[in-house]
Enzyme design. Sequence first.
Site, PDB file in Angstrom:
ATOM      1  N   TYR A 101      -2.391   5.491  -4.406  1.00 34.69           N
ATOM      2  CA  TYR A 101      -3.653   6.494  -4.042  1.00 34.69           C
ATOM      3  C   TYR A 101      -3.078   7.680  -4.807  1.00 34.69           C
ATOM      4  O   TYR A 101      -2.014   8.177  -4.842  1.00 34.69           O
ATOM      5  CB  TYR A 101      -3.404   6.738  -2.500  1.00 34.69           C
ATOM      6  N   SER A 156       0.756  -1.264   0.056  1.00 31.09           N
ATOM      7  CA  SER A 156       0.024   0.002  -0.105  1.00 31.09           C
ATOM      8  C   SER A 156       0.914   1.023  -0.049  1.00 31.09           C
ATOM      9  O   SER A 156       1.947   1.272   0.642  1.00 31.09           O
ATOM     10  CB  SER A 156      -0.807  -0.016   1.175  1.00 31.09           C
TER      11      SER A 156
END
Length: 397
Positions: free
Chosen positions: A131, A108
């Site tokens: 992201y 992540s």
Amino acid sequence: MAPIITTVEDLRRVAKRRVPRMFYDYCDSGSWTESTYRANEADFAGIKLRQRVAVDMTDRSLATTMAGQAVAMPVALAPTGLTGMQHADGEILAARAAEAAGVPFTLSTMSICSIEDVAETVSKPFWFQLYVMRDRSFNDGLIDRAKAAGCSALVLTLDLQILGQRHKDIRNGLSAPPRLTPGTALDLLTKPRWCWSMLRTQRRTFRNIVGHVDGVRDTRSISAWTADQFDPRLDWDDVRRIRDRWQGPLILKGILDVEDAEKAAATGADALIVSNHGGRQLDGAPSSIAALPGIADAVGPRIEVLMDGGIRSGQDVLKAVALGAKGVFIGRAFLYGLGAYGQAGVARSLEIIRTELDTTMALCGHRDIRAVDRSILWAPSAQKTRDDAPAARRIAS
């Protein structure tokens, strides 16, 4: 005496005892009323399987591909934030366990161990999740760092433009490292294993960010920066721009609607993940498994369909594959193992899922996971009762 671990639920119970409350709750909770979080698991239970007998069950194979990569079974470790707070160096330990099991590990953006940390400790390429931040130079830098680390796929998350209503995280004052309050200190005193392992590592904050953004160097500055960075303007033009910058396999995560799936297929991405962010974003959205069949039917021939959300067993994996997923991502299932026993716990969670998947596939009369389709699901309407009354409609119909 150590508990006998036979299911992912066994690992969850151990993790709950060993992981500090704020990090356990971060893993094991959803947004707002948690209705979608609960539905992700509950809806799997409503799907029934066809038992078949007197069929050859020898020479079974779970091997397949996900996003063009050979995998030992149709399972990948999902990108999960703060993995290194479930256990010290958690991302590194999970990546090693995944590599040993022959399945992909996905790091992540909001990891504790950095891209470089993981790349230095594994021998095979891993996947990286991105992201989209307001600071587009930071985004581009992450992509370039993932390329330099040899990451073999990019997972672009689309469903976190704004943060869902995560009440437990707010009440717990979630931060990495944890801020010491009387309540936090008391909780940590009951978690000596966790504290001891954390004292032995230098990886205790968001290392993909610290050192890569000017002025971000401590808990307070990280919190201020991240709170303002998730970009609400993210649109399909941004997806296409990232597609142009990243030349490897691109996977779009967070698709829950057929119309969005159509748009995802048009971007040139290689795969999409049917996902509601583990029930941590839009509470009241359908479960991932309920949304999967319609999306697979609509775009399956044009883009590879994967899914996550609610996978707690090998049976769940089989049901997802039957309903159109080429593979699944597991998050909480491996995090429970990590929190319970570190790398050995992640390995055990994958072993449990593999055994359950193999056994269930055999009892449904199949030997090759690539041949599994909806025919293995029990359809009450096709199994008339003696009085010929039709049964209730399945979730898979």
